[in-house]
Design a protein around this motif. Structure first.
Motif, short mmCIF file in Angstrom:
data_model
loop_
_atom_site.label_atom_id
_atom_site.label_comp_id
_atom_site.label_asym_id
_atom_site.label_seq_id
_atom_site.Cartn_x
_atom_site.Cartn_y
_atom_site.Cartn_z
N SER A 101 -6.70 -3.20 3.77
CA SER A 101 -5.34 -3.46 4.50
C SER A 101 -5.45 -4.66 5.29
CB SER A 101 -5.03 -2.14 5.17
OG SER A 101 -3.97 -2.40 6.19
N PRO A 102 -4.67 -5.46 5.36
CA PRO A 102 -4.70 -6.58 6.05
C PRO A 102 -4.10 -6.45 7.54
CG PRO A 102 -2.73 -6.70 4.52
CD PRO A 102 -3.58 -5.67 4.33
N VAL A 103 -3.28 -5.41 7.92
CA VAL A 103 -2.97 -5.08 9.12
C VAL A 103 -3.34 -3.59 9.55
CG1 VAL A 103 -1.14 -6.79 8.92
CG2 VAL A 103 -0.68 -4.25 8.19
N ARG A 104 -3.05 -3.28 10.72
CA ARG A 104 -2.96 -1.68 11.28
C ARG A 104 -1.35 -1.34 11.08
NH1 ARG A 104 -1.82 0.84 15.92
NH2 ARG A 104 -3.05 2.79 16.15
N GLY A 105 -1.23 -0.30 10.24
CA GLY A 105 0.21 0.00 10.45
C GLY A 105 0.24 1.13 9.20
N ILE A 106 1.59 1.32 9.00
CA ILE A 106 2.08 2.49 8.07
C ILE A 106 2.17 2.04 6.50
CG2 ILE A 106 3.97 4.38 8.01
CD1 ILE A 106 2.30 4.83 10.39
N VAL A 107 2.02 2.97 5.93
CA VAL A 107 2.32 2.62 4.37
C VAL A 107 3.67 2.85 4.13
CG1 VAL A 107 2.01 3.18 1.76
CG2 VAL A 107 -0.07 3.10 3.61
N PHE A 108 4.52 1.98 4.12
CA PHE A 108 6.07 2.04 4.02
C PHE A 108 6.26 2.42 2.23
CE2 PHE A 108 9.40 0.57 7.18
CZ PHE A 108 8.69 1.37 7.91
N VAL A 109 5.72 1.65 1.35
CA VAL A 109 5.92 1.66 0.09
C VAL A 109 4.70 1.84 -0.69
CG1 VAL A 109 7.02 0.70 -2.03
CG2 VAL A 109 8.05 0.56 0.02
N LYS A 110 4.53 2.60 -1.91
CA LYS A 110 3.24 2.88 -2.45
C LYS A 110 3.73 2.59 -4.06
CE LYS A 110 0.53 6.42 -4.10
NZ LYS A 110 0.61 6.07 -5.15
N GLU A 111 3.41 1.78 -4.79
CA GLU A 111 3.75 1.44 -5.89
C GLU A 111 2.55 1.48 -7.07
OE1 GLU A 111 6.31 -1.85 -6.35
OE2 GLU A 111 7.64 -1.13 -4.68
N VAL A 112 1.59 2.14 -6.95
CA VAL A 112 0.60 2.21 -7.60
C VAL A 112 -0.25 3.55 -7.90
CG1 VAL A 112 -1.06 1.67 -5.77
CG2 VAL A 112 -1.56 0.91 -8.10
N THR A 113 -0.57 3.65 -9.07
CA THR A 113 -1.39 4.90 -9.36
C THR A 113 -2.58 4.57 -9.93
OG1 THR A 113 -0.52 5.00 -11.63
CG2 THR A 113 0.91 6.33 -9.84
N GLN A 114 -3.51 5.68 -10.00
CA GLN A 114 -4.92 5.65 -10.38
C GLN A 114 -4.87 5.35 -11.83
OE1 GLN A 114 -7.90 7.65 -8.02
NE2 GLN A 114 -9.09 8.05 -10.03
N GLY A 115 -5.75 4.55 -12.42
CA GLY A 115 -5.51 4.15 -13.82
C GLY A 115 -4.58 3.17 -14.52
N GLN A 116 -3.73 2.88 -13.37
CA GLN A 116 -2.77 2.18 -13.83
C GLN A 116 -3.25 0.28 -14.00
OE1 GLN A 116 0.55 1.97 -10.92
NE2 GLN A 116 1.08 -0.23 -11.45
N ARG A 117 -2.73 -0.09 -15.18
CA ARG A 117 -2.94 -1.53 -15.51
C ARG A 117 -2.10 -2.43 -14.30
NH1 ARG A 117 -1.79 -6.34 -18.04
NH2 ARG A 117 -3.59 -7.38 -18.94
N ILE A 118 -2.63 -3.32 -13.74
CA ILE A 118 -1.84 -4.11 -12.69
C ILE A 118 -2.10 -5.54 -13.09
CG2 ILE A 118 -1.97 -2.43 -10.98
CD1 ILE A 118 -4.30 -3.88 -9.63
N MET A 119 -1.10 -6.28 -12.61
CA MET A 119 -0.94 -7.74 -12.77
C MET A 119 -1.29 -8.45 -11.45
SD MET A 119 -0.53 -7.65 -16.23
CE MET A 119 0.09 -9.43 -16.51
N ALA A 120 -1.65 -9.93 -11.44
CA ALA A 120 -1.74 -10.68 -10.61
C ALA A 120 -0.45 -10.98 -9.79
CB ALA A 120 -2.46 -12.09 -10.78
N GLY A 121 -0.44 -10.52 -8.66
CA GLY A 121 0.87 -10.93 -7.99
C GLY A 121 1.93 -9.45 -7.67
N GLN A 122 1.61 -8.69 -8.57
CA GLN A 122 2.29 -7.39 -8.44
C GLN A 122 2.13 -6.47 -7.17
OE1 GLN A 122 1.08 -4.83 -11.78
NE2 GLN A 122 2.29 -2.86 -10.84
N ARG A 123 3.10 -6.17 -6.56
CA ARG A 123 3.22 -5.53 -5.20
C ARG A 123 2.67 -4.01 -5.47
NH1 ARG A 123 8.30 -4.21 -1.50
NH2 ARG A 123 8.88 -2.81 -3.05
N LEU A 124 1.56 -3.67 -4.92
CA LEU A 124 0.97 -2.46 -4.91
C LEU A 124 1.33 -1.55 -3.73
CD1 LEU A 124 -2.45 -3.48 -6.11
CD2 LEU A 124 -0.37 -3.11 -7.49
N TYR A 125 1.47 -2.11 -2.39
CA TYR A 125 1.66 -1.51 -1.08
C TYR A 125 2.60 -2.11 -0.40
CZ TYR A 125 -2.50 1.64 -1.97
OH TYR A 125 -3.50 2.66 -2.34
N GLN A 126 3.34 -1.77 0.33
CA GLN A 126 4.04 -2.39 1.66
C GLN A 126 3.69 -1.77 2.99
OE1 GLN A 126 8.38 -2.67 1.10
NE2 GLN A 126 8.62 -3.85 2.99
N LEU A 127 2.95 -2.42 3.65
CA LEU A 127 2.65 -1.94 4.80
C LEU A 127 3.36 -2.55 5.95
CD1 LEU A 127 -1.10 -2.39 4.19
CD2 LEU A 127 0.17 -0.49 3.76
#
Length: 199
Positions: A101-127
């Protein structure tokens, strides 16, 4: 939070929207074949450099430049310097990278699941660090002369009657609404603890 390398989510450490996270807390680990290849390239360059001495002249300089370039590539992918140092010392390739985490805060959005294929630049969390928030309001045009940047303000939230928060005027929008004849004002408010947040 976005990765800079393609890969697969090996493990989620933070799996809930609304969860409080601390700066530097692990969020997830990613397995990336490209990351593994870059670590192997770094180790190969390091072994070549170790086999040479400055007396080898141009060959030593070229090997040093290759090590530096491989180290920079790992750093560009947000590999922590401590992990690069461990790689250099141990010579053992790390299969995964851990995003923190780059900051101390709250997870507003989580867009990732375990095992998922992800791409560079894809939003995973919004904090969001909600210790300081913006409150926007409107001031009637005839009252604008009374509002100045930095002036202290009291804020009361309808859901918490009787509670007052302190803030300051941080921005005056440059236009007046033609219909309501009001001007938008942004206030910066320090939040003393868990509060009701309205997005």
């Amino acid at each position: 939070v976005t990765p800079k390398v393609d890969g697969f989510v090996e493990r989620l450490f933070v799996n809930t929207t609304g969860e409080q996270v601390e700066r530097g807390q692990p969020l997830l680990s990613i397995y990336s074949p490209a990351l593994v290849a870059s670590q192997e390239e770094f180790l190969t360059a390091q072994r070549l450099l170790a086999s040479l001495t400055p007396a080898n002249g141009e060959a030593w300089q070229s090997a040093q430049a290759t090590v530096d370039a491989a180290r920079r590539r790992l750093a560009y992918w947000d590999i922590p310097e401590a992990q690069i140092a461990r790689l250099a010392a141990s010579g053992v390739v790390t299969k995964t990278i851990t995003l923190v985490s780059p900051v101390r805060g709250i997870v507003f959005v989580k867009e990732v699941t375990q095992g998922q294929r992800i791409m560079a630049g894809q939003r995973l969390y919004q904090l969001a660090d909600l210790r300081e928030v913006w409150v926007e309001g409107e001031v009637f045009e005839q009252d604008l002369a009374l509002v100045t940047l930095g002036m202290p303000v009291h804020v009361e939230i309808a859901a918490r009657p009787g509670e007052h928060l302190m803030g300051k005027v941080s921005f005056l929008y440059p236009t007046v609404d033609a219909v309501s004849r009001t001007n938008r004002v942004r206030l910066t408010v320090q939040m003393p603890g868990p509060q009701l947040y309205v997005a």
